[in-house]
Enzyme design. Structure first.
Site, mmCIF file in Angstrom:
data_model
loop_
_atom_site.group_PDB
_atom_site.id
_atom_site.type_symbol
_atom_site.label_atom_id
_atom_site.label_comp_id
_atom_site.label_asym_id
_atom_site.label_seq_id
_atom_site.Cartn_x
_atom_site.Cartn_y
_atom_site.Cartn_z
ATOM 1 N N LEU A 651 0.842 -1.199 0.000
ATOM 2 C CA LEU A 651 0.000 0.000 0.000
ATOM 3 C C LEU A 651 0.874 1.245 0.000
ATOM 4 C CD1 LEU A 651 -2.606 1.641 0.353
ATOM 5 C CD2 LEU A 651 -2.415 1.233 2.833
ATOM 6 N N ASP A 652 1.613 1.440 1.079
ATOM 7 C CA ASP A 652 2.528 2.558 1.227
ATOM 8 C C ASP A 652 3.817 2.011 1.810
ATOM 9 O OD1 ASP A 652 3.911 4.851 1.799
ATOM 10 O OD2 ASP A 652 2.481 5.653 3.250
#
Length: 1004
Positions: A651-652
């Protein structure tokens, strides 16, 4: 799908109501033909190679004994065949000739000879074998027809000449090379019907009900005549009487191909009010407001109209087939943007230009939006050539779910795709009648051969014998001359099987796999692609599920908590769990060696060690973590080993990169210049789960990672000024109010060093004034930073020092003692005084409340102490690790609580062609559900999709990389969009800046 469909699981139980012959012997002296039951796994397969009428003719006129296996799904009942003279039999072992449609399930292949009349003679099997292109998943099937003395991987036998003959319907051709036995026309008819249904769905998504809603699905009516009558009387008549929706403009169908598939499409469409048009007519046709809407406009595009030579020399069919590399397609620009529906029936082969490539699809949709509403909204890929002529076709569909949508870019509309791979079986009656009629002459010729007929005395019989010879893949234990090259894939399959039989093999021991699949003893399952997943933590579940949807993939989950891994894979037949610990380097090395792709979900410090093993064994690696300096240092070694170490695909980092660079690349392709890039991402509790909880936070992944992130330094640039944030200042350097939502409030923290992403994203040098802002941040609910800073002040984020704990009440005291450098008195007043001394005065009350909530200091008189509900305190650890353990217990999600992922980019772009500045936003808000947390899906699914893309050869990169290459991010964004994790984009000319709330362009 193929391995699953052919897996010999006994899913159907044959009813005992009808009498089955107690003997398997054919009538004395008679040649026997057997009609197979199709594989029970293929729930839609209702076709049959012979009709009852042909069976009756074989029995009564040709003296052939016909056996039929019972099947309640077949288009004709078993009683129909019994009445025609066939005999119901529990086995086809007496049959000389065995007929089916699709591949024979492995455990049902009869490759022993049959008596005829006094000696033994080999059988003949007819089927679409799906072996003739070297399909690895069917090499085990091919091995049944080839002797081990002829090719590695063949069947051991004392007399190879008695192994059966394999005849593939796909190879039965006339002298002109055209196929004579097949279902092409019916695929075209059924594909057109299913595509019209898909088009109706696409129109509904546009908010329009079109006449195609009334299109009959082919499998839902007993005859094709009934289907065509309904299409003509309901859909066609409605168009003639009422017209098509004006908001959609003229409905234009495009058809490609000129074989039987395309002819089936064209014949079916004649039941609608069709008007043929030329390619050159399309622009004027769709732009003319007076175009008659009581017709459907049909363009049959031929290759010479959309394949052009790169040097502008005129198209020549012979030159095109001799030199395909000289040609390129203009279909995406010349034809596709004007179509409402593309019915693709053209074939494709490697080295030939695609009708529409992935990049060209983007161009098509951009132009289609300008042409009008609903243009290129739907594609019926009847050829069903995955990533073939239409490169953007990612997979086939099924009759149970005949269409799906893809979205090549968040800013472009979706395309609804129909790509059913067994279309003819939805018209089982007429398709089987046709097939039986064209097959029967070949069958009679073969019967005559078995009966010892002399050389044929008529040309037709001679041609049929020659055709049967051309269609023979293997005979007498040997591959036919045209297919001797299949020795190589057959040998590769055999080598894979041998490698897969070790006790620690990802496919498991051969005996175990044989037992699980119900295979005969000693028969090894076909070689699957192998993925090794290291780790079974919080994000593993969605990744496991996504990978296990692929039956051609074998997944091994290695974990130091075996019970957790076993729980994760319990429902998946193509996954297994093994004990695995990075401390056991030899075992991990063996697991890596037997994999094709490795996924590491381990803590970040383990990734370089895993990467080194992947380089050693020449295996690809996928991780969701940032590229550390140790990982980056392995780039040259990985490239030399011809492997990719693909990182930052969670995701990040991960989705944030994919979505950002996709939008930036599109803006640059439009001639626009990016001046500001601001991005925030955060995993949070859903608002109702955050109420009354310290930090307004809960953990759907490692608490330690969150705590360590609070210790990082940061660097970013805002309105021309580069800002350096020391690690001890991070928690006081946030943005108190990030205006992402009108409903929810967020604060933002700088996320590490933002400046290198200018280069990764293709932006200007961050040291130049051309790029005014680049900032990447982490989202939290308000109050998080202040309270986390208080925890840091009192030493709870110290990860370097070691402390000794007897119980949890020691944690704060011992942490403060490290900070003070001396022991504290053990009375409560001294502890509270020390906390006040180290914490900011305005945050002390919130800090005390949180420590009491965590049961780390004595509760107030009105509060009950809950130390007994805590996990055992670790005896020797760092303050941070102890605190992380506590948070994992106290701030864990309860079964009915949801988490949330919020991701938002704001990009400011200018253009020389306009005086206005554009502000583009791209955002994702995902909420967890009962099956998986939002964080697990947003990390696990990208990891799985990246690993499968690497596994399928879609990533040509080598060395250490992130997901910023087009071959990675385009594929992953498309797959994420299919899972409901697509980005939502907006564009305006003025907006509030995420960082400071001022209008864009206003100085701070």
């Amino acid at each position: 799908m193929a391995i699953l469909r052919r897996s010999p699981l006994r899913l159907l139980h044959r009813p005992a109501a009808r009498h089955v012959s107690s003997t398997a012997h054919a009538k004395s002296g008679r040649l026997t033909v057997g009609i197979r039951r199709e594989d029970p796994i293929r729930i839609w397969e209702r076709r049959c190679p012979l009709t009852p009428d042909v069976v009756n003719e074989l029995v009564d006129k040709h003296g052939v004994d016909v056996l039929v296996e019972e099947c309640d799904r077949r288009v004709w009942t078993t009683d129909d065949f019994v009445k025609a003279g066939a005999r119901l039999a529990p086995t086809l072992s007496p049959a000389h000739i065995i007929l089916g449609i699709k591949e024979t399930p492995l455990h049902e292949v009869l490759n022993d000879p049959v008596p005829h009349p006094a000696s033994l003679t080999p059988r003949t099997h007819f089927m679409f074998s799906h072996t003739i292109k070297g399909q690895m998943y069917n090499m085990e099937l091919l091995s049944k027809y080839v002797s081990a003395s002829h090719a590695r991987g063949g069947s051991p036998t004392e007399d190879p000449a008695l192994l059966p003959r394999l005849v593939d319907y796909e190879l039965l051709t006339g002298e002109d090379g055209k196929r004579t036995v097949g279902f092409g026309w019916f695929a075209g008819v059924a594909g057109a019907l299913e595509s019209l249904n898909a088009l109706a769905h696409a129109h509904l998504e546009l908010g329009v009900a079109s006449p195609f809603l009334y299109t009959p699905r082919p499998h839902s009516h007993p005859t094709l005549a009934a289907i065509r009558s309904l299409l003509r009387d309901e859909v066609g008549a409605r168009i003639i009487a009422e017209g098509t929706p004006r908001s959609l403009g003229p409905i234009v169908f495009g058809v490609t191909g000129f074989g039987k598939v395309a002819q089936g499409v064209l014949d079916l469409l004649e039941d609608l009010p069709i008007q043929r048009v030329k390619v050159d007519d399309l622009p004027a046709l769709v732009s003319d407001p007076n175009t008659d809407l009581h017709k459907i406009y049909l363009v049959h595009a031929l290759p010479q109209e959309y394949f052009v030579r790169k040097d502008s020399v005129a198209y020549s069919r012979s030159d095109y087939y001799a030199n395909p590399h000289r040609y390129e397609s203009v279909f995406h620009d010349k034809i596709a943007p004007y179509l409402s529906l593309l019915l693709h029936g053209a074939g494709w082969a490697p080295d030939f230009p695609r009708t529409i490539s992935n990049a060209q699809l983007v161009t098509t949709l951009e132009k289609a939006q300008q042409v009008g509403r609903g243009r290129f909204a739907c594609v019926g890929d009847i050829s069903c050539d995955i990533e073939g002529g239409l490169e953007f076709l990612p997979r086939s569909s099924t009759l149970s779910a005949p269409f799906f949508s893809i979205k090549p870019s968040p800013s472009l509309p979706p395309v609804t795709i129909m790509a059913v791979d067994i279309l003819p079986t939805s018209l089982p009656l007429e398709a089987s009648q046709h097939f039986s009629n064209v097959l029967t002459p070949y069958l009679r010729t073969l019967i005559d051969e078995y009966r010892g007929s002399s050389e044929p005395n008529d040309e037709a019989t001679m041609l049929r014998r020659a055709a049967l010879d051309r269609a023979t893949v293997a005979q007498g234990g040997e591959l036919s001359k045209e297919f001797e090259w299949l020795k190589e894939p057959l040998g590769a399959w055999a080598a894979g099987c041998k490698a897969s039989t070790g006790p620690e093999s990802p496919v498991g021991a051969a005996g175990d796999a044989t037992h699980k699949l119900g295979l005969p003893a000693g028969q090894v399952p076909p070689r699957k692609k192998r993925v090794l997943m290291l780790g079974s933590g919080m994000v593993a579940g969605p990744a496991i599920e996504a990978i296990c949807r692929r039956p051609d993939v074998e997944l091994v989950v290695a974990s130091n908590v075996l019970s957790e891994a076993e729980r994760r894979i319990a429902e998946f037949a193509n996954a297994r769990a093994v004990q695995g610990d990075m401390q056991d380097a030899a075992k991990i090395s063996g697991l890596v060696e037997r994999a094709d792709v490795v996924i590491s979900l381990l803590p970040v410090p383990f990734h370089p060690a895993v990467a080194k093993l992947c380089i050693q064994h020449k295996k690809h690696l996928v991780t969701a973590s940032y590229i550390s300096p140790d990982m980056a240092a392995l780039h040259d070694q990985a490239a030399a080993a011809d492997v990719v170490l693909l990182n930052e695909v969670g995701l990040d980092p991960g989705i944030d990169h994919l979505s950002a660079i996709s939008l930036i690349d599109r803006l640059k392709s439009q001639g626009k210049h990016v001046t500001h890039f601001t991005s925030f991402c955060g995993g949070l509790p859903a608002p109702e789960a955050a109420m009354g909880v310290p930090l307004a936070y809960k953990f759907s992944w490692s608490p330690r990672g969150v705590l360590v992130a609070a210790l990082n330094p940061a660097r970013f640039k805002v309105e021309g000024e580069v800002v350096q944030v020391r690690n001890e200042e991070l928690l006081t350097s946030g943005i108190p109010d990030v205006p992402i939502s009108d409903i929810m409030r967020f604060e933002g923290l700088p996320n590490r060093d933002s400046l290198p992403y200018a280069g990764q994203y293709g932006l200007d040098n961050p040291q130049s004034q051309e790029l005014r802002t680049i900032f990447r941040g982490t989202l939290r609910y308000p109050g998080f930073s202040k309270l986390m800073h208080g925890f840091r002040d009192i030493g709870l984020l110290d990860h370097m020092s070691k402390i000794q704990l007897s119980d949890w009440s020691d944690l704060v005291r011992k942490s403060l003692e490290v900070r003070l450098g001396h022991a504290l008195p053990k009375d409560e007043a001294s502890l509270l005084s020390a906390i006040r001394d180290f914490s900011q005065s305005h945050a002390t009350d919130d800090l005390f409340d949180a420590l009491r909530w965590f049961s780390l200091v004595a509760p107030q008189e009105s509060q009950a102490r809950t130390i007994e509900s805590l996990p055992p305190a670790p005896s020797s650890t760092s303050p941070l690790d102890a605190f992380a353990l506590l948070l994992a217990n106290k701030l864990r999600y309860q079964p009915d609580e949801r988490d949330m992922v919020v991701l938002s980019h704001e990009i400011v772009a200018s253009s020389a062609a306009s005086s206005q500045t554009e502000v583009h936003t791209s955002s994702l808000i995902a909420v967890g559900n009962a099956k998986a947390s939002a964080m697990a899906r947003c990390v696990g699914l990208p990891v799985a999709f990246a690993a499968l893309h690497v596994l399928d050869g879609g990533v040509k990169l080598r060395g250490v990389h992130g997901p910023t290459d087009r071959q990675v991010y385009e594929h992953m964004l498309s797959r994420l969009d299919e899972e409901g994790l697509g980005m939502k984009e907006t564009v305006g000319t003025r907006a509030q800046a995420l960082l400071d709330g001022d209008d864009v362009g206003t100085s701070r």
